[in-house]
Design a protein around this motif. Structure first.
Motif, PDB file in Angstrom:
ATOM      1  N   VAL A  46       4.701   6.411   3.486  1.00  0.00           N
ATOM      2  CA  VAL A  46       3.769   6.754   4.567  1.00  0.00           C
ATOM      3  C   VAL A  46       4.352   7.889   5.406  1.00  0.00           C
ATOM      4  O   VAL A  46       3.670   8.876   5.709  1.00  0.00           O
TER       5      VAL A  46
ATOM      6  N   LYS B 147      -6.487   7.723   4.278  1.00  0.00           N
ATOM      7  CA  LYS B 147      -5.545   6.604   4.224  1.00  0.00           C
ATOM      8  C   LYS B 147      -4.604   6.598   5.427  1.00  0.00           C
ATOM      9  O   LYS B 147      -4.281   5.535   5.973  1.00  0.00           O
TER      10      LYS B 147
ATOM     11  N   ASN C 200       3.509  -2.751   8.977  1.00  0.00           N
ATOM     12  CA  ASN C 200       4.341  -1.998   8.040  1.00  0.00           C
ATOM     13  C   ASN C 200       4.773  -2.827   6.841  1.00  0.00           C
ATOM     14  O   ASN C 200       5.124  -2.271   5.790  1.00  0.00           O
TER      15      ASN C 200
ATOM     16  N   TYR D 210      -4.256   3.751   8.374  1.00  0.00           N
ATOM     17  CA  TYR D 210      -2.966   3.189   8.782  1.00  0.00           C
ATOM     18  C   TYR D 210      -2.799   3.270  10.298  1.00  0.00           C
ATOM     19  O   TYR D 210      -2.436   2.285  10.952  1.00  0.00           O
TER      20      TYR D 210
ATOM     21  N   ILE E 165       0.834  -1.202   0.000  1.00  0.00           N
ATOM     22  CA  ILE E 165       0.000   0.000   0.000  1.00  0.00           C
ATOM     23  C   ILE E 165       0.872   1.258   0.000  1.00  0.00           C
ATOM     24  O   ILE E 165       1.789   1.389   0.807  1.00  0.00           O
ATOM     25  N   LYS E 166       0.557   2.174  -0.919  1.00  0.00           N
ATOM     26  CA  LYS E 166       1.286   3.432  -1.014  1.00  0.00           C
ATOM     27  C   LYS E 166       0.361   4.598  -0.675  1.00  0.00           C
ATOM     28  O   LYS E 166      -0.807   4.604  -1.050  1.00  0.00           O
TER      29      LYS E 166
ATOM     30  N   GLN F  77       2.892  -4.374   5.063  1.00  0.00           N
ATOM     31  CA  GLN F  77       1.840  -4.207   4.063  1.00  0.00           C
ATOM     32  C   GLN F  77       1.923  -2.843   3.366  1.00  0.00           C
ATOM     33  O   GLN F  77       1.235  -2.609   2.372  1.00  0.00           O
ATOM     34  N   TYR F  78       2.747  -1.954   3.917  1.00  0.00           N
ATOM     35  CA  TYR F  78       2.821  -0.586   3.413  1.00  0.00           C
ATOM     36  C   TYR F  78       4.211  -0.251   2.870  1.00  0.00           C
ATOM     37  O   TYR F  78       5.207  -0.848   3.272  1.00  0.00           O
TER      38      TYR F  78
END
Length: 227
Positions: A159, A217, A151, A221, A2-3, A153-154
């Motif tokens: 972020v 978003k 993290n 998070y 995920i961005k 996942q990101y």
């Protein structure tokens, strides 16, 4: 992965050698369905470049384009959108503080929290950016396994960058003023930069929507960290 990214407004500069910027506070009225005329306040920023034969700057103003019903409705919508957008920072700041509060009791993080709660800094008085930096230090330490899994996942670097950009833009929105740039008929945000200098950025629906989406978003998070 995920961005999270934030589209920032474009800086607008003016050549002071070729003209003059003139800001005028303005108010016009819009006819409502109940027959009431409600005021819409806004400021015009005019770039004066044309000169008369004797060399004086001219101020050409089209009343319809600067005070007509159409422009009043347009400005009213922009003001409403901007107002909603500028209110997104405070809830996100609160969520970030809650996240850091929830991690404060972790023994592995004591040395990190000590950097933000000492003779020079008081944890309870940390501002938005300081809380962002604290969380960034916690993330980079990789000492909390549950946080590491989230993290994974990101795109964590993005972020952290998005949160920094969001905070910087929120500061501009909080202290800035919306202007209608005439005759270009574009919306500008006037604010003071870190050096105390006046700057102008172009505001569009795309920029404001990006700010709103970024807030959503980032909130998601932070919520995932709280579990």
């Amino acid at each position: 992965m995920i961005k999270i990214k934030l589209k920032k407004p474009t800086l607008v500069s003016f050549d002071k050698n070729t003209g003059l910027n003139c800001k005028i506070s303005h108010q016009t009225y819009v006819e409502e369905t109940l027959g009431l005329k409600l005021p819409v306040k806004f400021s015009l920023l005019m770039s004066l470049t044309e000169k008369s034969e004797d060399g004086k700057l001219l101020m050409p103003v089209d009343g319809i384009k600067t005070s007509g019903k159409e422009i009043a409705l347009e400005i009213g919508e922009i003001n409403a959108h901007f107002s909603r957008t500028s209110q997104l920072a405070e809830p996100l700041f609160g969520k970030l503080k809650t996240v850091n509060d929830s991690l404060k009791s972790e023994a592995e993080l004591k040395s990190i929290f000590d950097k933000y709660d000492n003779a020079e800094k008081v944890y309870a008085k940390l501002d938005f950016m300081s809380h962002r930096n604290l969380l960034s230090d916690i993330i980079k330490s990789k000492k909390i396994e549950g946080l590491n899994k989230i993290n994974a996942q990101y795109h964590v670097k993005l972020v952290r960058s998005a949160l920094t950009d969001f905070i910087l833009e929120s500061n501009k929105y909080a202290q800035g003023e919306l202007l209608l740039w005439y005759p270009e008929r574009k919306t500008l945000l006037e604010y003071r930069n870190s050096k105390g200098e006046t700057e102008y950025s172009g505001l569009t629906a795309e920029v404001l929507n990006s700010y709103s989406e970024c807030a959503i978003k980032l909130d998601k998070y932070l919520t995932s960290i709280l579990g």
